[in-house]
Write an enzyme that holds these catalytic residues in place. Structure first.
Site, PDB file in Angstrom:
ATOM      1  N   HIS A 264      99.775  44.744 138.762  1.00 15.14           N
ATOM      2  CA  HIS A 264      99.046  43.682 140.076  1.00 15.14           C
ATOM      3  C   HIS A 264      97.491  43.531 139.559  1.00 15.14           C
ATOM      4  CE1 HIS A 264      98.199  42.397 144.235  1.00 15.14           C
ATOM      5  NE2 HIS A 264      99.900  43.041 143.940  1.00 15.14           N
TER       6      HIS A 264
ATOM      7  N   GLU B  47     103.230  36.586 139.249  1.00 17.43           N
ATOM      8  CA  GLU B  47     102.416  36.276 140.638  1.00 17.43           C
ATOM      9  C   GLU B  47     101.855  35.336 140.422  1.00 17.43           C
ATOM     10  OE1 GLU B  47     103.356  40.045 143.843  1.00 17.43           O
ATOM     11  OE2 GLU B  47     101.987  41.218 141.846  1.00 17.43           O
TER      12      GLU B  47
HETATM   13  P1  PGA Z   1     101.611  38.894 149.573  1.00 11.02           P
HETATM   14  O1  PGA Z   1     101.459  39.732 148.420  1.00 11.02           O
HETATM   15  O2  PGA Z   1     103.206  38.437 149.399  1.00 11.02           O
HETATM   16  O3  PGA Z   1     101.171  39.473 150.374  1.00 11.02           O
HETATM   17  O4  PGA Z   1     101.568  37.392 149.780  1.00 11.02           O
HETATM   18  C1  PGA Z   1     102.364  39.780 147.033  1.00 11.02           C
HETATM   19  C2  PGA Z   1     101.601  40.979 145.777  1.00 11.02           C
HETATM   20  O5  PGA Z   1     100.308  40.927 146.257  1.00 11.02           O
HETATM   21  O6  PGA Z   1     102.094  41.938 145.260  1.00 11.02           O
END
Ligand code: PGA
Length: 251
Positions: free
Chosen positions: A92, A162
């Site tokens: 992540h 992401e």
């Molecule tokens: P968020 O985070 O939905 O708060 O943007 C997503 C993540 O970091 O996995």
């Protein structure tokens, strides 16, 4: 699949149990959707003992890169597996920001495969520009995180794309679903070049960053995704239930 990433929340087991109970209720009425709750390590043993519907799973947010040994403060993949938990996030962006490199992430993926955990590999660029340097950035992440891993292990891999610049923002600042679509095609193309089309086609690509009830349906309609990874909205039961409902309808 919809993944909830609770990050370093909530502050007590009591709150974690309540949050989990709300997800359990919301998950039990879904027809086409699996839900994976990635909780902090400390709550996993207690949550793993609770009853849950067949489509609700638990996962860790990280694992140690080494399988065993003297690594103070680390939690091993085997410990997670021995709780009856089969999933973990790996790489992540918030772990990467703490110093986790692609090389470490590749090692963690190998460790997850060795002990039989299903990893969810997170990738994503910090910034975008008109020159398209983000494509090169993602290509490099894929190459460095996946090279040397066996095709056999990679079949069916779940990968969460992401864009770091949108994480934690409101849905109005999320990525455009058509750009997400472009990215999923790009990731499959790169994976195809590395491992062959069959392996690439078996990948489940999810989108994460600023997912809220308001934009959930649109990602499924236009984003070419197999699911979503939800951060802040997964901590608000009403919002998370609305996301699950919208996801379940739009597939
Ligand atoms: P968020 O985070 O939905 O708060 O943007 C997503 C993540 O970091 O996995």
């Amino acid at each position: 699949m919809i993944i909830a990433n609770w990050k370093m929340n909530p502050a007590s087991l009591e709150e974690a149990s309540k949050l989990f109970a709300a997800s359990r209720l919301a998950s039990s009425s879904l027809k086409n959707t699996d839900v994976l709750i990635c909780s902090p390590f400390i709550y996993l043993p207690a949550l793993a003992r609770l009853q849950r519907p067949k489509n609700l799973f638990l996962g860790a947010q990280n694992i140690a890169s080494e399988e065993k040994g003297a690594f103070t403060g680390e939690v091993s993949a085997t410990m997670i597996k021995n709780l009856g938990i089969n999933f973990c996030l790996i790489g992540h962006s918030e772990r990467r920001a703490l110093g986790e490199t692609n090389e470490v992430i590749r090692k963690k993926l190998q460790t997850a495969f060795n002990v039989g955990l299903s990893p969810i590999l997170c990738v994503g660029e910090k910034t975008r520009d008109k020159e398209g340097t983000h494509l090169e950035f993602i290509k490099n992440q894929l190459k460095e995180c996946l090279s040397g891993l066996s095709k056999k292990n990679l079949v069916g891999l779940t990968l969460a794309y992401e864009p770091v610049w949108a994480i934690g923002k409101s849905w109005t600042e999320a990525m455009n679903p058509t750009d997400v679509h472009e990215m999923t095609l790009f990731i499959k193309k790169m994976a195809g070049e590395m491992f062959g089309k069959d392996v690439a086609d078996s990948f489940n690509i999810l989108y994460g960053a600023a997912v809220e009830p308001e934009n959930t349906a649109q990602f499924f309609k236009q984003g070419n995704i197999a699911g979503l990874l939800v951060g802040h909205a997964s901590l608000v039961p009403d919002k998370f239930s609305a996301i699950l409902k919208a996801a379940d309808l739009k597939k």
